[in-house]
Design an enzyme around this catalytic site. Sequence first.
Site, PDB file in Angstrom:
ATOM      1  N   THR A 246       0.673  -1.247  -0.029  1.00  0.00           N
ATOM      2  CA  THR A 246      -0.006  -0.103   0.053  1.00  0.00           C
ATOM      3  C   THR A 246       0.931   1.094   0.000  1.00  0.00           C
ATOM      4  O   THR A 246       0.581   2.302  -0.526  1.00  0.00           O
ATOM      5  CB  THR A 246      -0.792   0.044   1.184  1.00  0.00           C
ATOM      6  OG1 THR A 246      -0.145  -0.137   2.562  1.00  0.00           O
ATOM      7  CG2 THR A 246      -2.033  -0.948   1.146  1.00  0.00           C
TER       8      THR A 246
ATOM      9  N   CYS B  23      -2.943 -18.616  13.238  1.00  0.00           N
ATOM     10  CA  CYS B  23      -1.691 -19.261  13.884  1.00  0.00           C
ATOM     11  C   CYS B  23      -2.035 -20.196  15.062  1.00  0.00           C
ATOM     12  O   CYS B  23      -1.586 -21.364  15.456  1.00  0.00           O
ATOM     13  CB  CYS B  23      -0.563 -18.264  14.359  1.00  0.00           C
ATOM     14  SG  CYS B  23      -1.511 -16.841  15.226  1.00  0.00           S
TER      15      CYS B  23
ATOM     16  N   HIS C   9     -11.065 -19.118  19.423  1.00  0.00           N
ATOM     17  CA  HIS C   9     -10.310 -20.260  19.146  1.00  0.00           C
ATOM     18  C   HIS C   9     -11.005 -21.744  19.000  1.00  0.00           C
ATOM     19  O   HIS C   9     -10.691 -22.578  17.974  1.00  0.00           O
ATOM     20  CB  HIS C   9      -9.023 -20.547  19.776  1.00  0.00           C
ATOM     21  CG  HIS C   9      -8.300 -19.264  19.949  1.00  0.00           C
ATOM     22  ND1 HIS C   9      -8.416 -18.301  21.138  1.00  0.00           N
ATOM     23  CD2 HIS C   9      -7.161 -18.442  19.186  1.00  0.00           C
ATOM     24  CE1 HIS C   9      -7.713 -17.114  20.962  1.00  0.00           C
ATOM     25  NE2 HIS C   9      -7.124 -17.168  20.021  1.00  0.00           N
TER      26      HIS C   9
ATOM     27  N   HIS D  75       3.260 -17.616  20.796  1.00  0.00           N
ATOM     28  CA  HIS D  75       2.273 -18.137  21.799  1.00  0.00           C
ATOM     29  C   HIS D  75       2.432 -19.284  22.681  1.00  0.00           C
ATOM     30  O   HIS D  75       3.266 -20.169  22.220  1.00  0.00           O
ATOM     31  CB  HIS D  75       0.878 -18.394  20.969  1.00  0.00           C
ATOM     32  CG  HIS D  75       0.313 -17.424  20.087  1.00  0.00           C
ATOM     33  ND1 HIS D  75      -0.005 -16.107  20.625  1.00  0.00           N
ATOM     34  CD2 HIS D  75       0.296 -17.460  18.717  1.00  0.00           C
ATOM     35  CE1 HIS D  75      -0.306 -15.247  19.344  1.00  0.00           C
ATOM     36  NE2 HIS D  75      -0.236 -16.182  18.367  1.00  0.00           N
TER      37      HIS D  75
ATOM     38  N   GLN E 276       3.733 -17.459  15.849  1.00  0.00           N
ATOM     39  CA  GLN E 276       2.848 -16.901  15.155  1.00  0.00           C
ATOM     40  C   GLN E 276       3.148 -16.431  13.962  1.00  0.00           C
ATOM     41  O   GLN E 276       2.209 -16.385  12.871  1.00  0.00           O
ATOM     42  CB  GLN E 276       2.275 -15.776  15.888  1.00  0.00           C
ATOM     43  CG  GLN E 276       2.910 -14.577  16.223  1.00  0.00           C
ATOM     44  CD  GLN E 276       3.961 -14.423  16.815  1.00  0.00           C
ATOM     45  OE1 GLN E 276       4.375 -15.473  17.803  1.00  0.00           O
ATOM     46  NE2 GLN E 276       5.037 -13.316  16.943  1.00  0.00           N
TER      47      GLN E 276
HETATM   48  P1  NAD Z   1       0.438  -7.140   8.400  1.00  0.00           P
HETATM   49  O1  NAD Z   1      -0.095  -6.012   8.880  1.00  0.00           O
HETATM   50  O2  NAD Z   1       1.773  -7.689   8.898  1.00  0.00           O
HETATM   51  O3  NAD Z   1       0.533  -7.131   6.834  1.00  0.00           O
HETATM   52  C1  NAD Z   1      -0.422  -6.874   6.070  1.00  0.00           C
HETATM   53  C2  NAD Z   1      -0.034  -6.282   4.758  1.00  0.00           C
HETATM   54  O4  NAD Z   1      -1.309  -5.893   3.935  1.00  0.00           O
HETATM   55  C3  NAD Z   1       0.673  -5.003   4.965  1.00  0.00           C
HETATM   56  O5  NAD Z   1       1.936  -5.152   4.049  1.00  0.00           O
HETATM   57  C4  NAD Z   1      -0.111  -3.702   4.643  1.00  0.00           C
HETATM   58  O6  NAD Z   1       0.704  -2.791   4.004  1.00  0.00           O
HETATM   59  C5  NAD Z   1      -0.938  -4.416   3.534  1.00  0.00           C
HETATM   60  N1  NAD Z   1      -2.326  -3.894   3.086  1.00  0.00           N
HETATM   61  C6  NAD Z   1      -2.909  -3.203   4.306  1.00  0.00           C
HETATM   62  N2  NAD Z   1      -4.260  -2.770   3.849  1.00  0.00           N
HETATM   63  C7  NAD Z   1      -4.253  -3.156   2.572  1.00  0.00           C
HETATM   64  C8  NAD Z   1      -5.119  -3.237   1.401  1.00  0.00           C
HETATM   65  N3  NAD Z   1      -6.394  -2.440   1.575  1.00  0.00           N
HETATM   66  N4  NAD Z   1      -4.903  -3.882   0.193  1.00  0.00           N
HETATM   67  C9  NAD Z   1      -3.857  -4.544   0.100  1.00  0.00           C
HETATM   68  N5  NAD Z   1      -2.803  -4.556   0.965  1.00  0.00           N
HETATM   69  C10 NAD Z   1      -3.069  -4.055   2.235  1.00  0.00           C
HETATM   70  O7  NAD Z   1      -0.560  -8.303   8.645  1.00  0.00           O
HETATM   71  P2  NAD Z   1      -0.169  -9.949   8.895  1.00  0.00           P
HETATM   72  O8  NAD Z   1       0.219 -10.016  10.228  1.00  0.00           O
HETATM   73  O9  NAD Z   1       0.606 -10.261   7.996  1.00  0.00           O
HETATM   74  O10 NAD Z   1      -1.676 -10.700   8.891  1.00  0.00           O
HETATM   75  C11 NAD Z   1      -2.190 -10.783   7.624  1.00  0.00           C
HETATM   76  C12 NAD Z   1      -3.325 -12.018   7.717  1.00  0.00           C
HETATM   77  O11 NAD Z   1      -2.622 -12.960   8.357  1.00  0.00           O
HETATM   78  C13 NAD Z   1      -4.259 -11.586   8.724  1.00  0.00           C
HETATM   79  O12 NAD Z   1      -5.589 -11.979   8.244  1.00  0.00           O
HETATM   80  C14 NAD Z   1      -3.924 -12.107  10.211  1.00  0.00           C
HETATM   81  O13 NAD Z   1      -4.865 -12.117  11.003  1.00  0.00           O
HETATM   82  C15 NAD Z   1      -3.377 -13.308   9.506  1.00  0.00           C
HETATM   83  N6  NAD Z   1      -2.266 -13.984  10.488  1.00  0.00           N
HETATM   84  C16 NAD Z   1      -1.470 -13.190  10.987  1.00  0.00           C
HETATM   85  C17 NAD Z   1      -0.544 -13.827  11.961  1.00  0.00           C
HETATM   86  C18 NAD Z   1       0.578 -13.234  12.749  1.00  0.00           C
HETATM   87  O14 NAD Z   1       0.918 -13.377  13.807  1.00  0.00           O
HETATM   88  N7  NAD Z   1       1.023 -12.044  12.013  1.00  0.00           N
HETATM   89  C19 NAD Z   1      -0.621 -15.337  12.110  1.00  0.00           C
HETATM   90  C20 NAD Z   1      -1.293 -16.036  11.325  1.00  0.00           C
HETATM   91  C21 NAD Z   1      -2.207 -15.360  10.462  1.00  0.00           C
END
Ligand code: NAD
Length: 343
Positions: free
Chosen positions: A37, A143, A196, A222, A303
């Site tokens: 973004t 996660c 969960h 976690h 995670q």
């Molecule tokens: P993050 O915030 O680290 O990354 C999200 C990315 O998406 C960023 O690069 C951001 O710039 C981009 N973004 C934001 N708005 C956007 C938009 N409108 N269009 C396109 N890109 C956009 O998030 P994350 O931790 O990588 O989480 C991503 C998904 O994975 C979520 O559903 C989260 O719940 C899931 N998840 C996260 C974890 C964790 O621990 N971080 C673990 C398992 C699952």
Amino acid sequence: MPMVVKVAINGYGTIGRRVADAVEAQRDMKVVGVTKTRPTYEAAIAKEKGFKLFASSADKVKDFENAGIDVEGTLDDLLGEADVVVDCTPSKVGATYIDKYKSFGLKVIFQGGEKADVAEVSFNAYANYNKAYGANSVRVVSCNTTGLCRTLYPIHAEIGIESVYAVMVRRAADPADTKRGPINAIEPSLKVPSHHGPDVRTVIEDLNIFTMAVKVPTTVMHLHSIILKPKRDVSAEEILNIWRKSPRIMFVEGKYGVKSTAQVMDVAREIGRPRSDMYEIVVWSDGVHVDGGTVYYYQAVHQESDVIPENVDAIRAVMQIEDDKMKSIETTDRSLGIEVRYA
Ligand code: NAD
């Protein structure tokens, strides 16, 4: 079916960056581009690593130009080149892209921050790969849910589980996330059961599981404290043997100095994992106890990375590259340096 599946990554944060590298480590799929973004350091590094960079929308292109980070186009251009998109945007943002992904006729992998109804199947590779085979969309569960499925499914499949009670001790934020907390408090989830348990049932539908959760001021992992009643008497050794035959579970022992998540992360660094990732769910083998027919154990969940191998398998399943779940799991695991004990 194309020989090498073309994968678009929408959202290049904690999960997106890791999925991109894991896809690049496979022979049957490749990354055609990633979106950001904003022109951040992650965007600049993505380009340095050789990924094609796309702006998430047309109105953002100017920001990238002004920052001197060239983009190849926008998300629409990227989607036009792909067979499958892995949505790695923040929680609940993925759902806002459903119509766009559909309009490009793409298969979609969503992440666990989305609600279950975002996709046809909620996914864990060992538990329900076949259900995702050929599906148009899957959600790789979160996660914590992935961690619970990894150790509970093999026991449920082999001997059956009467009930599970589990407490998730959750990290407050990811290591690079300075916006979230708490930083000096322990915060219980007052919604009981925590989400969960119901989320595990989107994958293992007949599992009787009840969960609670607390957030603690740590960023690295976690920790789950799990109590389960199997359908028949078992020994701790029998439970460990079931896990030894199951993928993506690592054992550590307190008596050899792995006493906390800090040492688990140190193990990941010492075995040379990229970003010190720990894809496996880490079980303390000397913390597994059976008393009065009840099984007690602790596991640690990295995670940021435990869902990464599941994303690779989810791509193989929806794209029907491989119909044998264990072959997909093994291919993924070998490519990521995960020990293969089950083949
Ligand atoms: P993050 O915030 O680290 O990354 C999200 C990315 O998406 C960023 O690069 C951001 O710039 C981009 N973004 C934001 N708005 C956007 C938009 N409108 N269009 C396109 N890109 C956009 O998030 P994350 O931790 O990588 O989480 C991503 C998904 O994975 C979520 O559903 C989260 O719940 C899931 N998840 C996260 C974890 C964790 O621990 N971080 C673990 C398992 C699952």
